[in-house]
Design a protein around this motif. Sequence first.
Motif, PDB file in Angstrom:
ATOM      1  N   CYS A  31       0.822  -1.211   0.000  1.00  0.00           N
ATOM      2  CA  CYS A  31       0.000   0.000   0.000  1.00  0.00           C
ATOM      3  C   CYS A  31       0.853   1.257   0.000  1.00  0.00           C
ATOM      4  O   CYS A  31       0.655   2.179  -0.803  1.00  0.00           O
ATOM      5  CB  CYS A  31      -0.934  -0.007   1.208  1.00  0.00           C
ATOM      6  N   ASP A  62      -3.495  -0.004  -5.900  1.00  0.00           N
ATOM      7  CA  ASP A  62      -4.177  -1.158  -6.478  1.00  0.00           C
ATOM      8  C   ASP A  62      -3.409  -2.399  -6.031  1.00  0.00           C
ATOM      9  O   ASP A  62      -2.342  -2.706  -6.561  1.00  0.00           O
ATOM     10  CB  ASP A  62      -4.202  -1.047  -8.002  1.00  0.00           C
ATOM     11  N   VAL A  63      -3.956  -3.093  -5.050  1.00  0.00           N
ATOM     12  CA  VAL A  63      -3.217  -4.177  -4.386  1.00  0.00           C
ATOM     13  C   VAL A  63      -3.942  -5.502  -4.594  1.00  0.00           C
ATOM     14  O   VAL A  63      -5.151  -5.602  -4.377  1.00  0.00           O
ATOM     15  CB  VAL A  63      -3.076  -3.899  -2.878  1.00  0.00           C
ATOM     16  N   ASP A  64      -3.184  -6.510  -5.009  1.00  0.00           N
ATOM     17  CA  ASP A  64      -3.710  -7.876  -5.118  1.00  0.00           C
ATOM     18  C   ASP A  64      -3.407  -8.575  -3.799  1.00  0.00           C
ATOM     19  O   ASP A  64      -2.334  -9.148  -3.611  1.00  0.00           O
ATOM     20  CB  ASP A  64      -3.040  -8.602  -6.285  1.00  0.00           C
ATOM     21  N   TYR A  65      -4.351  -8.504  -2.863  1.00  0.00           N
ATOM     22  CA  TYR A  65      -4.113  -9.006  -1.515  1.00  0.00           C
ATOM     23  C   TYR A  65      -3.895 -10.518  -1.499  1.00  0.00           C
ATOM     24  O   TYR A  65      -3.050 -11.020  -0.752  1.00  0.00           O
ATOM     25  CB  TYR A  65      -5.281  -8.628  -0.600  1.00  0.00           C
ATOM     26  N   GLU A  66      -4.614 -11.235  -2.306  1.00  0.00           N
ATOM     27  CA  GLU A  66      -4.450 -12.691  -2.334  1.00  0.00           C
ATOM     28  C   GLU A  66      -3.046 -13.069  -2.801  1.00  0.00           C
ATOM     29  O   GLU A  66      -2.423 -13.972  -2.244  1.00  0.00           O
ATOM     30  CB  GLU A  66      -5.495 -13.337  -3.242  1.00  0.00           C
ATOM     31  N   LYS A  67      -2.550 -12.373  -3.801  1.00  0.00           N
ATOM     32  CA  LYS A  67      -1.202 -12.651  -4.297  1.00  0.00           C
ATOM     33  C   LYS A  67      -0.162 -12.373  -3.215  1.00  0.00           C
ATOM     34  O   LYS A  67       0.798 -13.144  -3.048  1.00  0.00           O
ATOM     35  CB  LYS A  67      -0.894 -11.809  -5.526  1.00  0.00           C
ATOM     36  N   ARG A  70      -0.177 -15.315  -0.766  1.00  0.00           N
ATOM     37  CA  ARG A  70       0.442 -16.536  -1.302  1.00  0.00           C
ATOM     38  C   ARG A  70       1.947 -16.363  -1.480  1.00  0.00           C
ATOM     39  O   ARG A  70       2.724 -17.279  -1.164  1.00  0.00           O
ATOM     40  CB  ARG A  70      -0.223 -16.926  -2.621  1.00  0.00           C
ATOM     41  N   ASP A  71       2.379 -15.211  -1.960  1.00  0.00           N
ATOM     42  CA  ASP A  71       3.817 -14.982  -2.151  1.00  0.00           C
ATOM     43  C   ASP A  71       4.565 -15.001  -0.819  1.00  0.00           C
ATOM     44  O   ASP A  71       5.675 -15.540  -0.721  1.00  0.00           O
ATOM     45  CB  ASP A  71       4.054 -13.641  -2.848  1.00  0.00           C
TER      46      ASP A  71
END
Length: 360
Positions: A31, A62-67, A70-71
């Motif tokens: 973020c 614009d954040v891909d929280y799921e990624k 997992r990362d």
Amino acid sequence: MDTFLFTSESVNEGHPDKLCDQISDAVLDACLDQDPESKVACETCTKTNLVMVFGEITTKADVDYEKIVRDTCRSIGFVSNDVGLDADNCNVLVYLEQQSPDIAQGVHGHLTKQPEEIGAGDQGHMFGYATDETPELMPLSHVLATQLGARLTEVRKNGTCTWLRPDGKTQVTVEYYNDNGAMVPVRVHTVLISTQHDETVTNDEIAADLKEHVIKPGRKIIIDTYGGWGAHGGGAFSGKDPTKVDRSGAYIARQAAKSIVASGLARRCLVQISYAIGVPDPLSVFVDTYGTGKIPDKEILKIVKENFDFRPGMMSINLDLKRGGNGRFLKTAAYGHFGREDPDFTWEVVKPLKWEKPQE
């Protein structure tokens, strides 16, 4: 010489609590990297085959929280059900809302306030601590427990101890002597190591590997700080932007305490600050040198107030706490927030203090 025993513990980056802290701080990094004005209060919880991210985040990023989840799990080593979590196949739940409008108005005026006007994100009290017993100006029992845990992770990831799993705990007991308020380590009394391991490996093989390769010279709030020394206000750090004084206040208090000890003003020091929600200036600032001060504590308190700005907006600027990305805060979420030589740990930079040394 009267001595006493003191114990500190630590956990590896694969401990479930530390996994959660690292995910929360990875979210904060993402973020702040895109939007330094992000307001983040991110919590994470996990159980077998499940990770949930929840809390309040207001950001233009614009954040891909799921990624991110997992990362982070994958980088720690959670890559199969055999180790308790499979980063690529576990369930990931995201429940995030925006920051309360009332809190936003009171703290930063929906981003309209100047830095010196920004109030604390909550009430509370925070502590910083420093001691001259190690080069890091940290307690030896804490440093040893933390570095031992980091070493376990290192030998797991570099293939030295292939039987190690991500989770693990360490505990170190040190014998100390109290030298008129200063803490002087005498010897290491006991070392405990508790790890997950491949069940096909025997205890004898594990013991041999540990002896050869390891035993060498939000939730875990005590592990994150000073290993039980000093004091703690109770607030966790990870997943919080710098308007949350649980984090930023503890960071500036550490810098103040460390600077006092590094300057020779005292051999040991505790600094406390407290806040009211929405109010910029701290309600109180307290200094205790445990009787080791070269000048009275009330004089050291004056020096602290003259050299450190405890207003949340100014702490963010002076310690560069709005900068995320590249794992800046993720690094803090395992193996301690203090006593580490890393340029991103800006609160560890000693600030030169001017004071009149008493005549010999």
